[in-house]
Write a protein that holds these residues in place. Sequence first.
Motif, PDB file in Angstrom:
ATOM      1  N   SER A 132      25.343  22.044  48.449  1.00 22.69           N
ATOM      2  CA  SER A 132      25.256  21.897  46.991  1.00 22.69           C
ATOM      3  C   SER A 132      24.983  20.448  46.597  1.00 22.69           C
ATOM      4  N   GLU A 133      25.715  19.542  47.241  1.00 23.75           N
ATOM      5  CA  GLU A 133      25.476  18.122  46.966  1.00 23.75           C
ATOM      6  C   GLU A 133      24.047  17.737  47.323  1.00 23.75           C
ATOM      7  N   THR A 134      23.591  18.303  48.421  1.00 26.53           N
ATOM      8  CA  THR A 134      22.230  18.002  48.872  1.00 26.53           C
ATOM      9  C   THR A 134      21.209  18.393  47.818  1.00 26.53           C
ATOM     10  N   TRP A 135      21.368  19.587  47.259  1.00 18.45           N
ATOM     11  CA  TRP A 135      20.388  20.053  46.275  1.00 18.45           C
ATOM     12  C   TRP A 135      20.502  19.307  44.961  1.00 18.45           C
ATOM     13  N   LEU A 136      21.709  18.885  44.645  1.00 16.53           N
ATOM     14  CA  LEU A 136      21.846  18.023  43.467  1.00 16.53           C
ATOM     15  C   LEU A 136      21.000  16.768  43.637  1.00 16.53           C
ATOM     16  N   GLY A 141      23.760  35.860  51.535  1.00 12.94           N
ATOM     17  CA  GLY A 141      24.775  34.896  51.123  1.00 12.94           C
ATOM     18  C   GLY A 141      24.311  33.455  51.170  1.00 12.94           C
ATOM     19  N   GLU A 142      23.256  33.218  51.900  1.00 13.06           N
ATOM     20  CA  GLU A 142      22.823  31.833  52.076  1.00 13.06           C
ATOM     21  C   GLU A 142      22.144  31.271  50.839  1.00 13.06           C
ATOM     22  N   LEU A 143      21.728  32.148  49.958  1.00 13.35           N
ATOM     23  CA  LEU A 143      21.015  31.679  48.768  1.00 13.35           C
ATOM     24  C   LEU A 143      21.881  31.731  47.516  1.00 13.35           C
ATOM     25  N   ASP A 144      23.172  31.820  47.710  1.00 10.89           N
ATOM     26  CA  ASP A 144      24.066  31.947  46.561  1.00 10.89           C
ATOM     27  C   ASP A 144      23.995  30.755  45.614  1.00 10.89           C
ATOM     28  N   GLY A 145      23.667  29.619  46.155  1.00  9.34           N
ATOM     29  CA  GLY A 145      23.653  28.415  45.315  1.00  9.34           C
ATOM     30  C   GLY A 145      22.361  28.203  44.554  1.00  9.34           C
ATOM     31  N   GLU A 146      21.491  29.192  44.582  1.00  8.70           N
ATOM     32  CA  GLU A 146      20.164  28.982  44.007  1.00  8.70           C
ATOM     33  C   GLU A 146      20.212  28.637  42.519  1.00  8.70           C
ATOM     34  N   ASP A 147      20.966  29.414  41.777  1.00  9.44           N
ATOM     35  CA  ASP A 147      20.988  29.165  40.330  1.00  9.44           C
ATOM     36  C   ASP A 147      21.589  27.804  39.998  1.00  9.44           C
ATOM     37  N   ALA A 148      22.605  27.435  40.751  1.00  8.65           N
ATOM     38  CA  ALA A 148      23.203  26.122  40.516  1.00  8.65           C
ATOM     39  C   ALA A 148      22.201  25.018  40.824  1.00  8.65           C
ATOM     40  N   ALA A 149      21.456  25.208  41.898  1.00  3.40           N
ATOM     41  CA  ALA A 149      20.466  24.193  42.254  1.00  3.40           C
ATOM     42  C   ALA A 149      19.384  24.095  41.186  1.00  3.40           C
ATOM     43  N   VAL A 150      18.949  25.247  40.694  1.00  5.45           N
ATOM     44  CA  VAL A 150      17.911  25.239  39.665  1.00  5.45           C
ATOM     45  C   VAL A 150      18.450  24.616  38.375  1.00  5.45           C
ATOM     46  N   ALA A 151      19.709  24.885  38.084  1.00  6.39           N
ATOM     47  CA  ALA A 151      20.302  24.268  36.896  1.00  6.39           C
ATOM     48  C   ALA A 151      20.323  22.750  37.036  1.00  6.39           C
ATOM     49  N   ALA A 152      20.633  22.287  38.226  1.00  2.00           N
ATOM     50  CA  ALA A 152      20.617  20.836  38.461  1.00  2.00           C
ATOM     51  C   ALA A 152      19.213  20.284  38.291  1.00  2.00           C
ATOM     52  N   PHE A 153      18.260  21.038  38.789  1.00  2.00           N
ATOM     53  CA  PHE A 153      16.869  20.614  38.643  1.00  2.00           C
ATOM     54  C   PHE A 153      16.482  20.518  37.167  1.00  2.00           C
ATOM     55  N   ARG A 154      16.894  21.529  36.423  1.00  2.00           N
ATOM     56  CA  ARG A 154      16.553  21.570  34.998  1.00  2.00           C
ATOM     57  C   ARG A 154      17.171  20.383  34.267  1.00  2.00           C
TER      58      ARG A 154
END
Lengths: 216, 272
Positions: free
Chosen positions: A48-52, B60-73
């Motif tokens: 998660s930190e990485t993607w941030l 399960g490995e892609l669970d963080g996708e929405d959070a990552a996209v939110a960070a991108f946004r």
Amino acid sequence: MPTELTALVRSAQQGDEYAFRMLYRELQPGLLRYLAVLVGPEAEDVASETWLQIARDLGTFAGGPGFRAWATRVARNRALDHLRHQRRRPTVPVPVEALSELAGAEDTAASADEGLGTDTAVALIATLPRTEAEAVLLRTVIGLDAESTARVLGKRPGAVRTAAHRGLRRLARILAQNGRDAVEPVSGGPTVGRSADARAADVRAGEDVEAAQGWR
Amino acid sequence: MALRKMSMGFRRRGRPDPEAAERLLDAVAAGGTEARQAHGGVQDPLANLLAVAAAPARPGELDGEDAAVAAFRAARDARSRADPAPTPRTTEARGALAGASARPPAGRGRLTAGAFGWVAVVVATLTAGVALAAEIPALRPAGPPRSTPSVDVGPTSVPTTAPTTTAPTTTGPTGPSTGPGSKPPTTGPGRTHPPQSLVAQCHAFLTKGRPDSGHPPTPLVRAAGGRAEVEEYCRRLLAIDPKPGRDDPNGPRDKDAPVEPPGRSPGGNGSG
């Protein structure tokens, strides 16, 4: 694939959310497995930190074909930061019965479909000395070539090749041995893995800091 | 199958076989899972291990996708707030801005009073900002070198924007329906304003036997950005204005001239 990835990166740099989502799907599984070897159960947090950081610094990436390596480097640096705080690297538990399953090749296709095989395979790679484990993972799971792997690890390509080959031989030996006589844990106890102290010693070695500074 | 052979070759030798190892690593990276599955699951354990480790994403490995996209946004929006450039969010917009790279396109303040800037102004008054952003990079490379920082999008702001009053002749058919909120250029004041005469002045200026011997009118000098620029400015202005060009007495000799700017480059080659 590389050109496709490059196009996605360019679109994401211009603000395309969908392109960023595709980048995530392309890279995240490999990064997560790599991080599992580096930081064990903390892998998801570090991912998660990485993607941030990737989202934040995407604009600083110069473009071109090196994005996979760039993102991997971000992940590695985050993992090393994490380990410095923790002062140790957790041992990745390897389910013993799963390991013997892996050695008996017939069952692995089914277990891979259930998702069990991948965890087991990654955990087994994690039993290698860290440089060997990283070299093998970056070459296979992340999909970098030897030169990119060397840049990520801050080593020379020749050293990375040697580490990967050594790691493969070691894995082959472990698998052969497990095929013969069930599973005999390498370091004793119910799980297979190097001790936390040994991992921490790896991390404390100056090479990582040096490598991190060399990356732009 | 190939994967298995490589692994066997690698394993069979007592001595390390770097080439076999490299081939195995490459094969796994290039899609070892497919190779393994095509083989029916019976594999050399090492090749199998690597292929399983590199298997495609599990749910399960892609669970963080929405959070990552939110960070991108969030990061993207923060950037666009700090640096207010139009943010392309669609493929079409991306295509339109392809020449402008990721950097902000030329801001409105960078429009010039020159002929090509004038075209951009016309476009801007008739269409929305996105169209403006799309047009400017394409126009800038050939634009007049001298930038007069006076032009806003509005057609009535500064004397140097005067050429916009010729807009009716160029854009009459589409003008009324797409006009922006501001005053459309078809209205009265522009008719009597110098801009029309700028064209006429250019016309007159160029029709003198030797343009550089004459004294160009002050508005013309100002619009061109300098006395030395007047000739080139006028040639460009007339070259893109179909009406005066039609009966241009200068003939083909001068028609070719404006196409080649004499080695001047705006420096930013359009990327702003």
